[in-house]
Enzyme design. Structure first.
Site, PDB file in Angstrom:
ATOM      1  N   CYS A   2       0.852  -1.180   0.000  1.00  0.00           N
ATOM      2  CA  CYS A   2       0.000   0.000   0.000  1.00  0.00           C
ATOM      3  C   CYS A   2       0.895   1.240   0.000  1.00  0.00           C
ATOM      4  O   CYS A   2       1.891   1.299   0.718  1.00  0.00           O
ATOM      5  CB  CYS A   2      -0.944   0.091   1.176  1.00  0.00           C
ATOM      6  SG  CYS A   2      -2.175  -1.205   1.198  1.00  0.00           S
ATOM      7  N   ARG A  28       3.977  -0.226  -4.785  1.00  0.00           N
ATOM      8  CA  ARG A  28       3.632  -0.748  -3.458  1.00  0.00           C
ATOM      9  C   ARG A  28       2.299  -1.497  -3.450  1.00  0.00           C
ATOM     10  O   ARG A  28       1.920  -2.093  -2.445  1.00  0.00           O
ATOM     11  CB  ARG A  28       3.597   0.396  -2.439  1.00  0.00           C
ATOM     12  CG  ARG A  28       4.937   1.107  -2.293  1.00  0.00           C
ATOM     13  CD  ARG A  28       4.862   2.165  -1.236  1.00  0.00           C
ATOM     14  NE  ARG A  28       4.617   1.601   0.069  1.00  0.00           N
ATOM     15  CZ  ARG A  28       5.562   1.196   0.894  1.00  0.00           C
ATOM     16  NH1 ARG A  28       6.822   1.271   0.540  1.00  0.00           N
ATOM     17  NH2 ARG A  28       5.249   0.696   2.071  1.00  0.00           N
ATOM     18  N   TRP A  75      -2.681  -2.595  -1.818  1.00  0.00           N
ATOM     19  CA  TRP A  75      -2.394  -4.017  -1.966  1.00  0.00           C
ATOM     20  C   TRP A  75      -3.338  -4.691  -0.988  1.00  0.00           C
ATOM     21  O   TRP A  75      -3.195  -4.542   0.229  1.00  0.00           O
ATOM     22  CB  TRP A  75      -0.930  -4.293  -1.620  1.00  0.00           C
ATOM     23  CG  TRP A  75      -0.520  -5.702  -1.907  1.00  0.00           C
ATOM     24  CD1 TRP A  75      -0.075  -6.203  -3.095  1.00  0.00           C
ATOM     25  CD2 TRP A  75      -0.496  -6.793  -0.985  1.00  0.00           C
ATOM     26  NE1 TRP A  75       0.202  -7.534  -2.971  1.00  0.00           N
ATOM     27  CE2 TRP A  75      -0.043  -7.935  -1.691  1.00  0.00           C
ATOM     28  CE3 TRP A  75      -0.821  -6.939   0.359  1.00  0.00           C
ATOM     29  CZ2 TRP A  75       0.093  -9.186  -1.099  1.00  0.00           C
ATOM     30  CZ3 TRP A  75      -0.687  -8.186   0.954  1.00  0.00           C
ATOM     31  CH2 TRP A  75      -0.230  -9.293   0.227  1.00  0.00           C
ATOM     32  N   ASN A 101      -1.786   1.861   5.875  1.00  0.00           N
ATOM     33  CA  ASN A 101      -0.960   0.757   5.389  1.00  0.00           C
ATOM     34  C   ASN A 101      -0.647  -0.109   6.600  1.00  0.00           C
ATOM     35  O   ASN A 101      -0.216   0.403   7.620  1.00  0.00           O
ATOM     36  CB  ASN A 101       0.312   1.352   4.770  1.00  0.00           C
ATOM     37  CG  ASN A 101       1.406   0.346   4.483  1.00  0.00           C
ATOM     38  OD1 ASN A 101       2.574   0.689   4.475  1.00  0.00           O
ATOM     39  ND2 ASN A 101       1.060  -0.881   4.234  1.00  0.00           N
ATOM     40  N   GLY A 102      -0.916  -1.416   6.494  1.00  0.00           N
ATOM     41  CA  GLY A 102      -0.661  -2.300   7.622  1.00  0.00           C
ATOM     42  C   GLY A 102      -1.878  -3.162   7.889  1.00  0.00           C
ATOM     43  O   GLY A 102      -2.741  -3.319   7.032  1.00  0.00           O
ATOM     44  N   GLU A 479      17.572 -17.353  -8.126  1.00  0.00           N
ATOM     45  CA  GLU A 479      17.129 -16.000  -8.478  1.00  0.00           C
ATOM     46  C   GLU A 479      16.520 -15.998  -9.882  1.00  0.00           C
ATOM     47  O   GLU A 479      15.499 -15.341 -10.125  1.00  0.00           O
ATOM     48  CB  GLU A 479      18.312 -15.022  -8.367  1.00  0.00           C
ATOM     49  CG  GLU A 479      18.017 -13.594  -8.728  1.00  0.00           C
ATOM     50  CD  GLU A 479      16.891 -12.942  -7.928  1.00  0.00           C
ATOM     51  OE1 GLU A 479      16.397 -13.517  -6.947  1.00  0.00           O
ATOM     52  OE2 GLU A 479      16.479 -11.832  -8.327  1.00  0.00           O
ATOM     53  N   LYS A 483      12.649 -14.864 -10.558  1.00  0.00           N
ATOM     54  CA  LYS A 483      12.307 -13.762 -11.473  1.00  0.00           C
ATOM     55  C   LYS A 483      11.273 -14.244 -12.486  1.00  0.00           C
ATOM     56  O   LYS A 483      10.305 -13.562 -12.785  1.00  0.00           O
ATOM     57  CB  LYS A 483      13.547 -13.255 -12.238  1.00  0.00           C
ATOM     58  CG  LYS A 483      14.522 -12.427 -11.466  1.00  0.00           C
ATOM     59  CD  LYS A 483      14.120 -10.983 -11.238  1.00  0.00           C
ATOM     60  CE  LYS A 483      13.444 -10.769  -9.926  1.00  0.00           C
ATOM     61  NZ  LYS A 483      14.203 -10.739  -8.719  1.00  0.00           N
ATOM     62  N   GLU A 486       7.811 -14.801 -10.915  1.00  0.00           N
ATOM     63  CA  GLU A 486       7.079 -13.640 -10.400  1.00  0.00           C
ATOM     64  C   GLU A 486       6.611 -12.686 -11.484  1.00  0.00           C
ATOM     65  O   GLU A 486       5.588 -12.033 -11.300  1.00  0.00           O
ATOM     66  CB  GLU A 486       7.848 -12.918  -9.294  1.00  0.00           C
ATOM     67  CG  GLU A 486       9.072 -12.171  -9.720  1.00  0.00           C
ATOM     68  CD  GLU A 486       9.763 -11.476  -8.551  1.00  0.00           C
ATOM     69  OE1 GLU A 486       9.105 -11.146  -7.562  1.00  0.00           O
ATOM     70  OE2 GLU A 486      10.981 -11.269  -8.644  1.00  0.00           O
ATOM     71  N   HIS A 502      17.798 -36.671  -8.094  1.00  0.00           N
ATOM     72  CA  HIS A 502      17.131 -37.339  -6.972  1.00  0.00           C
ATOM     73  C   HIS A 502      15.623 -37.084  -6.979  1.00  0.00           C
ATOM     74  O   HIS A 502      14.991 -37.105  -5.934  1.00  0.00           O
ATOM     75  CB  HIS A 502      17.737 -36.882  -5.641  1.00  0.00           C
ATOM     76  CG  HIS A 502      19.156 -37.295  -5.487  1.00  0.00           C
ATOM     77  ND1 HIS A 502      19.538 -38.548  -5.037  1.00  0.00           N
ATOM     78  CD2 HIS A 502      20.313 -36.647  -5.772  1.00  0.00           C
ATOM     79  CE1 HIS A 502      20.855 -38.639  -5.024  1.00  0.00           C
ATOM     80  NE2 HIS A 502      21.359 -37.485  -5.480  1.00  0.00           N
ATOM     81  N   LYS A 602       6.155  -4.266  -3.780  1.00  0.00           N
ATOM     82  CA  LYS A 602       7.594  -4.102  -3.608  1.00  0.00           C
ATOM     83  C   LYS A 602       8.033  -4.327  -2.163  1.00  0.00           C
ATOM     84  O   LYS A 602       9.088  -4.875  -1.908  1.00  0.00           O
ATOM     85  CB  LYS A 602       7.985  -2.702  -4.056  1.00  0.00           C
ATOM     86  CG  LYS A 602       9.447  -2.445  -4.007  1.00  0.00           C
ATOM     87  CD  LYS A 602      10.039  -2.483  -5.377  1.00  0.00           C
ATOM     88  CE  LYS A 602      11.523  -2.567  -5.358  1.00  0.00           C
ATOM     89  NZ  LYS A 602      12.029  -3.746  -6.042  1.00  0.00           N
TER      90      LYS A 602
HETATM   91  C1  F6R Z   1      11.672 -10.444  -5.786  1.00  0.00           C
HETATM   92  C2  F6R Z   1      11.488  -9.529  -4.700  1.00  0.00           C
HETATM   93  C3  F6R Z   1      11.127 -10.073  -3.367  1.00  0.00           C
HETATM   94  C4  F6R Z   1      11.955  -9.354  -2.288  1.00  0.00           C
HETATM   95  C5  F6R Z   1      11.496  -9.782  -0.896  1.00  0.00           C
HETATM   96  C6  F6R Z   1      12.335  -9.136   0.186  1.00  0.00           C
HETATM   97  O1  F6R Z   1      11.969  -9.793  -6.979  1.00  0.00           O
HETATM   98  O2  F6R Z   1      11.616  -8.343  -4.865  1.00  0.00           O
HETATM   99  O3  F6R Z   1      11.323 -11.443  -3.302  1.00  0.00           O
HETATM  100  O4  F6R Z   1      13.294  -9.656  -2.499  1.00  0.00           O
HETATM  101  O5  F6R Z   1      10.164  -9.440  -0.724  1.00  0.00           O
HETATM  102  O6  F6R Z   1      12.296  -7.742   0.075  1.00  0.00           O
HETATM  103  P1  F6R Z   1      13.335  -6.822   0.808  1.00  0.00           P
HETATM  104  O7  F6R Z   1      14.637  -7.003   0.150  1.00  0.00           O
HETATM  105  O8  F6R Z   1      12.807  -5.434   0.650  1.00  0.00           O
HETATM  106  O9  F6R Z   1      13.349  -7.272   2.233  1.00  0.00           O
END
Ligand code: F6R
Length: 607
Positions: A2, A28, A75, A101-102, A479, A483, A486, A502, A602
């Site tokens: 949010c 956000r 969100w 937010n929360g 990673e 990517k 997501e 395995h 984010k």
């Molecule tokens: C993936 C991504 C998330 C963050 C995770 C932790 O692209 O952005 O997996 O890495 O939510 O976020 P931070 O680094 O802000 O704690």
């Protein structure tokens, strides 16, 4: 999660600013958007389900009167994305507007009490109890600030709350506990927002608001108080070095692509971190009895790579733990002799913050690696390493991952110098190879972007892909798979190439794509065996490998190449780049917006 923005200014309607600021906060959350302004003692509201520009096309968010206003991009937690659940939320008389937010944990009980008193609710959100509580308290004679102070005593959970009322129509009031809020200042206007980029084009002057503080913003100034004892807080503003341009797409079609291209520069800037900052981190690790690296998601992959760097360069092998599961893993076996390295680009991830608070309770020392100045983690940490990626707007982390790796590499080298685990000439050689990474990553981008686009056009319909690596390259594979999942929504799974036989190999049949990460390190020869096993079952082999590696190239159907031999410890940095580009182009081919993946935000501020 949010995005909140609010502004009070001396001249001109605030609506166009709120609209643009919300766009800068859209990473956000983008389930719904809403704006309320006050003019002539009346509230004007526009809100609806959908992304900001869709809602703007329907409602014209720029045309609303008023010198004061609040906005929110959501969100969803409580209640599906809908117009009625979109913030702001109001009291029964439409005189008090609130964005939040929360999560308010005890909202059901509060809502029941308020309903019994005759309050009518228009949404399913937890937030809506707040304006109704303020309504009652203001009717009892409290002003807006006093009412919100009282509300904070009654609600349980985490929150950043911003409110305004037609009864005090020149004032924005905000408070926080567990969710971020920053105040922006400029002559003739004050702002409050979940994150710095919201007001960056207008001002670089920021005042931190801490948990347990309440602020009121008027054209006369900013007043901050501590909730616990009413003490007035006097805090100077700080200058943010980020620029507005950094938070624009600058000609790129998406933030994600821009941020992939910004990686060389982000590494370069992070390599210039002050040596004392790095040495203090290394010293804390060196002095600790047990070292844990905690993080989530992409930051977790940086943590895993960091673990390899530390072990190989300094002989110290920290434990990696998912922050979300830390308490359930260590069972209180911590002490003040332990050290936690918490990695979080946003500095606000609730899982990571909660784990850090838990460790602090046992007296463990905390090192934070974060990209956001003044973020919550920095206030919990004994020592902060502030990475230099600039603002990252794309929801999928790319350049912040790169700078986390860079700072971990710097700490590992400093630690190596302290422990003497490696010969000092070896450390010098590794350091000089780290310094070459900005150019190397730059070349990896130019060499592989077109290949990534072409490969995406071949593989985009594949329902599932495997990503395999060994040793430190597991972090690259994980990673790459994250990517892809997501942003392109192809199912992707990362495994150790050693583990693949395995079980996961059962998935493989003709044309099943398997991506191997094969740097020229000690894992290479063993990976060849794993490639052969997959090939024998008809897999389509895609490799990320070194340019001159003829053997791997011949075994592969498609290759991404890295031009030079990289020191094994740092190989994640160049080797992940083709996978970032591949995911980006897969998302485009599948028709998705890579900057706004579904169901994600984010900064994840729920447990
Ligand atoms: C993936 C991504 C998330 C963050 C995770 C932790 O692209 O952005 O997996 O890495 O939510 O976020 P931070 O680094 O802000 O704690």
């Amino acid at each position: 999660m949010c995005g909140i923005i609010a502004v009070v200014q001396e001249r001109g309607d605030v609506a166009p600013f709120l609209h643009q600021a919300l766009k800068r906060l859209e990473y956000r959350g983008y389930d719904s958007v809403g704006v309320t302004t006050i003019a002539n003692n009346k509230m004007y509201t526009k809100k609806d389900k959908g992304k900001i520009e869709e809602v703007h096309r329907r409602l014209n968010l720029d045309e609303m009167p008023g010198l004061i206003g609040i906005g929110h991009t959501r969100w969803a937690t409580h209640g599906a994305p809908s117009m009625s659940n979109a913030h702001p939320h109001f009291d029964c008389e439409n005189k008090i507007a609130v964005v939040h937010n929360g999560v308010i944990d005890n909202f059901m009980e509060l809502r029941k009490n308020l309903s019994e008193k005759g309050h009518k609710f228009n949404s399913e959100t937890d937030t809506e109890v707040i304006p109704h509580m303020i309504e009652d308290l203001m009717k009892e004679g409290l002003n807006l600030v006093e009412s919100i102070k009282e509300v904070t005593k009654r609600i349980e959970g985490t929150y950043a709350i911003v409110a305004m009322s037609t009864k005090e129509n020149d004032k924005i009031v905000c408070t926080r506990d567990g969710n971020p809020l920053v105040i922006g200042t400029k002559s003739g206007a004050s702002y409050v927002s979940s994150d710095i980029p919201a007001f960056l084009p207008i001002t670089n002057d920021m005042i931190l608001l801490l948990d347990g503080e309440i602020a009121s913003l008027t054209n006369q100034g900013i007043h901050i108080e501590r909730l616990s004892d009413g003490e007035i807080v006097s805090r100077d503003s700080i200058k943010i070095s980020w620029t507005a341009d950094q938070a624009q797409k600058s000609g790129y079609p998406h933030f994600m692509l821009k941020e992939i291209h910004e990686q060389p520069d982000a590494i370069r800037k992070t390599l210039r971190l002050r040596s004392e900052t790095i040495e203090t981190a290394a010293r804390l690790i060196r002095e600790a009895e047990n070292v844990y690296i905690l993080a989530m998601g992409t930051s977790g992959h940086a943590a895993k790579a960091g673990r390899h760097m530390f072990a190989s360069l300094s002989g110290i092998l920290p434990s990696f733990e998912l922050a979300s599961d830390f308490q359930d893993t260590v069972y209180g076996s911590l002490s003040e002799r332990d050290c936690i390295i918490a990695i979080t680009q946003s500095g606000e991830t609730t899982d990571t913050i909660t784990a850090v608070k838990y460790a602090k309770h046992y007296g463990a020392k905390i090192i934070a690696i974060t990209n956001v100045v003044g973020s919550s983690i920095t206030r919990l940490a004994d020592h902060t390493v502030l990475t230099q990626a600039g603002p990252e707007i794309g929801v999928a982390a790319t350049k912040t991952f790169m700078v986390q790796l860079t700072s971990l590499a710097l700490i590992a080298l400093a630690l190596g110098e302290m422990t003497g685990f490696k010969e000092s000439e070896e450390i010098v050689k590794k350091r000089s190879s780290l310094e070459k990474l900005p150019e190397l990553v730059s070349e990896v981008i130019s060499r592989n972007e077109e290949r990534a686009r072409k490969l995406a056009s071949i593989l985009y319909e594949k329902p599932s892909l495997l990503f395999l690596g060994r040793g430190v390259s597991m972090a690259t594979a994980e990673e790459g798979a994250l990517k892809l999942k997501e942003i392109a929504y192809n199912h992707a799974e990362a495994y150790s190439a050693g583990e693949s036989k395995h079980g996961p190999i059962a998935l493989v049949q003709d044309g099943y794509p398997v991506i191997f990460v094969v740097p020229s390190d000690e894992t290479r020869n063993r990976i060849i065996g794993n490639i052969m096993e997959m090939k024998a079952r008809g897999a389509t082999i895609i490799s990320v490998t070194q340019k001159e590696d003829v053997e791997i190239t011949e075994l592969s159907d498609y290759v991404f190449t890295v031009p030079e031999i990289t020191e094994a410890e740092f190989s994640v940095m160049p080797y992940v780049v083709p996978l970032q580009l591949f995911s980006y182009y897969m998302a485009l081919r599948n028709g998705y917006d890579p900057d706004k993946p579904r169901n994600l935000a984010k900064s994840v501020t729920v447990l």
